[in-house]
Scaffold this motif. Structure first.
Motif, PDB file in Angstrom:
ATOM      1  N   SER A 203       0.361   7.275   0.275  1.00  0.00           N
ATOM      2  CA  SER A 203       0.550   7.235   1.729  1.00  0.00           C
ATOM      3  C   SER A 203       0.563   8.657   2.290  1.00  0.00           C
ATOM      4  O   SER A 203       0.463   9.638   1.548  1.00  0.00           O
ATOM      5  CB  SER A 203       1.870   6.531   2.067  1.00  0.00           C
ATOM      6  N   GLY A 204       0.690   8.770   3.612  1.00  0.00           N
ATOM      7  CA  GLY A 204       0.954  10.045   4.270  1.00  0.00           C
ATOM      8  C   GLY A 204      -0.101  11.112   4.060  1.00  0.00           C
ATOM      9  O   GLY A 204       0.183  12.154   3.479  1.00  0.00           O
ATOM     10  N   SER A 249       6.684  11.476   4.276  1.00  0.00           N
ATOM     11  CA  SER A 249       5.611  11.850   5.202  1.00  0.00           C
ATOM     12  C   SER A 249       5.250  13.308   5.020  1.00  0.00           C
ATOM     13  O   SER A 249       6.050  14.106   4.514  1.00  0.00           O
ATOM     14  CB  SER A 249       6.024  11.591   6.656  1.00  0.00           C
TER      15      SER A 249
END
Length: 595
Positions: A203-204, A249
């Motif tokens: 992710s991110g 993140s």
């Protein structure tokens, strides 16, 4: 002296919230989605002024918000009364009429990217492929659309596009704990993490150039870390990991060649700056316990959306790379000082098999306590309870209730292994973690055995129903907020793009029939003997109204005391202030009957 009355429920729920925000590239304007008028709309502040003015009057939640690089227009997504079918529009920075970009009734559009010249919109949508999704480029000048990716095997989403649009990253989501990321460049697809049979997540994504992609993954690890993919060599590399910490993140600032990272372990976040040239990591002081969004401008200025247990969502600005912060908004509980709100105690207890469970305990002040504790199993289930503001918690504590919120097995932010423990085990391990938590509270003087109440929403509503059916002796009364009552009907009724991972997440209706029957609350109707309040949004696409209808009808047929509140203009949550006040006033009044 003047005596002011004690705050009531409505005063706590007049607290305004912020869903999302963006900053114009020239830093002259900040736009936020907030419910200042009781409904979510877009409002703006002309920086450095901080007085907000309205841009839209649509009265709907925003699911996408993005500024054109030149600041000429905004791309915004709205659904309709909680149906989660996001439609994409363009809006002038000074507001006015919304111009439809990608709008089709009954379909959902996920914003992915807007080209730097503002002419090409990248998005993923359900149209034509509701199970696995397709991704497209829509030309805002010509109105023509090109399909760039047809989903297969798993729901597939475009996540990031390189600055010059020479490549893009997409993710195949096999579930909350199983995703694969690819980069497509020159018509070829390359896996960002090495080939493996072990499940992991990715992710991110942040492009630092046309040739380097930084991202977050837990490939070959339990906790997530910062990794990099080199498009020249097609090589993966682990860049940075911190012991006992999950990264969630990553944002890039080209001017200073740094990445900004949000890390967490359990109930709080931490904020970091990673200097790419020297490879140096520096922890910054975050202005809130939980960081929801970070915006990094080209000049290095930072904007952050976050919240604490005693402060709702607010937006902060830093002009010194995160060394200090100015609060741009000042949302609080009207008429209640911060110090009069409850800060939770962090508890840890061993479950039935020795597994350590972390929990939050919001304790009512001794002089105000009614002696009752409310068990709050969180939603998700692969989510968690954190040090974030909940108006309902604060009004209940103000009324003398204490609240116990355990992060049972399956919760996120405790590593991949812990998170996977709920998969295929919705109704056993997590249920017993909650029961063991209650026994620990009683043994250690936090709760009296005959003064416990139960409330949960979504998966927490499911758990409230199941605990009621299996362990009613613990509770005086139960509140279920859009909870799953029947795992078989739930599996059939979820959104189409959820269905590919239901077998792993919940179970196979054929192979796991016996287990799913045992785990379904509706199997345990005979045990549900305590008074109940059931709350449901009529437009809920995740836990459909039938889930609440069937449990209420079945209990009423048995003559049980059940109150049922249906909100016709809400989905999986409450987006309208009058509904939020109505629901939570009802919850407080319901519980007050039993103290």
């Amino acid at each position: 002296m003047i005596q002011f009355p004690k705050p009531d429920v409505e005063q706590y729920f007049r607290t305004m919230l912020i869903q999302d925000f963006i900053v114009r590239p020239d830093e002259k304007q900040l736009i936020l989605s907030t419910n200042l008028n009781g409904h979510y709309n877009l409002w703006a502040m002309d920086l450095p002024n901080q007085f907000p003015y309205p841009l839209t009057f649509k009265n709907q939640s925003s699911q996408a918000l993005h500024f054109d690089k030149e600041g000429r227009f905004v791309v915004v997504g709205f659904d309709n009364d909680g149906d989660e079918n996001t439609q994409l529009y363009a809006l002038q920075p000074h507001g006015g009429e919304l111009v439809p970009l990608r709008v089709q009734e009954g379909e959902r559009h996920f914003f992915a990217n807007l080209s730097k010249d503002g002419t090409r919109l990248y998005y993923t949508g359900t149209n034509g492929n509701p199970t696995y999704l397709n991704s497209h480029i829509y030309n805002l000048e010509t109105g023509q659309e090109e399909t760039i990716l047809e989903g297969a095997e798993a729901p597939t989403f475009v996540q990031a596009v390189s600055p010059e649009e020479n490549s893009f990253v997409y993710v195949k989501s096999f579930g909350n704990t199983n995703s694969l990321a690819y980069v497509r460049v020159d018509g070829e697809d390359f896996l960002l993490t090495p080939e493996t049979s072990d499940q992991h997540t990715v992710s991110g994504f942040a492009y630092t150039s046309e040739k380097e992609i930084y991202f977050i993954t837990d490939y070959d690890a339990d906790l997530s870390y910062l990794a990099k993919f080199d498009l020249n060599t097609k090589q993966f590399a682990k860049v940075l990991e911190i012991e006992e910490e999950d990264f969630s993140s990553v944002k890039f600032n080209k001017e200073h060649n740094v990445l900004y990272l949000v890390g967490s372990q359990g109930v709080e976040d931490r904020f970091y700056q990673y200097e790419l040239t020297l490879g140096e990591l520096k922890q910054l002081v975050a202005p809130t316990s939980v960081v929801t969004k970070v915006v990094v401008l080209e000049n290095g200025n930072l904007y952050l959306l976050g919240r604490d247990a005693t402060r709702p969502f607010n937006i902060f600005k830093s002009t010194d790379q995160g060394e200090s912060w100015d609060e741009l908004t000042h949302y609080r509980v009207p008429g209640v000082a911060d110090e009069d709100l409850a800060e939770p105690e962090v508890l840890k207890y061993p479950s039935y098999d020795g597994l350590e469970i972390e929990a939050l305990f919001f304790r009512a002040k001794e002089e105000n306590s009614n002696g009752h504790v409310i068990l709050w199993p969180h939603g998700g289930p692969q989510s968690l309870e954190r040090k974030w503001f909940r108006a309902l918690f604060q009004i209940l504590v103000n009324r003398g209730y204490s609240i116990f919120a355990p992060n049972f097995r399956g919760s996120s932010n405790y590593g991949l292994k812990f998170m996977k423990m709920v998969e295929g085990d919705w109704g056993d391990g997590p249920r017993l973690d909650n029961v063991e938590g209650l026994e620990w509270l009683i043994k250690n003087g936090y709760a009296d055995r005959d003064k416990i109440l139960l409330m949960g929403g979504s998966y927490g509503g499911y758990m409230a129903l199941l605990l009621h059916g299996r362990h009613a002796n613990y509770f005086k009364a139960v509140v279920d907020i859009f909870g799953v009552s029947n795992l078989f009907s739930f599996i059939k009724s979820v959104p189409e793009f959820w269905k590919p991972f239901m077998n792993q997440w919940v179970g196979d209706p054929v192979k796991d029939k016996e287990k799913l029957t045992e785990y379904s609350p509706i199997t345990h109707l005979d045990g549900m003997v305590k008074p109940m309040l059931v709350i449901q949004g009529a437009n809920d696409p995740r836990v459909v109204k039938e889930e609440s209808d069937q449990i209420v009808e079945a209990l009423q047929q048995k003559g049980r005391k059940v109150e049922y509140l249906v909100l016709e203009d809400e989905g999986h949550g409450f987006s309208k202030k009058e509904n939020e006040i109505k629901v939570n006033r009802k919850i407080v009044e319901f519980f007050d009957q039993f103290i």
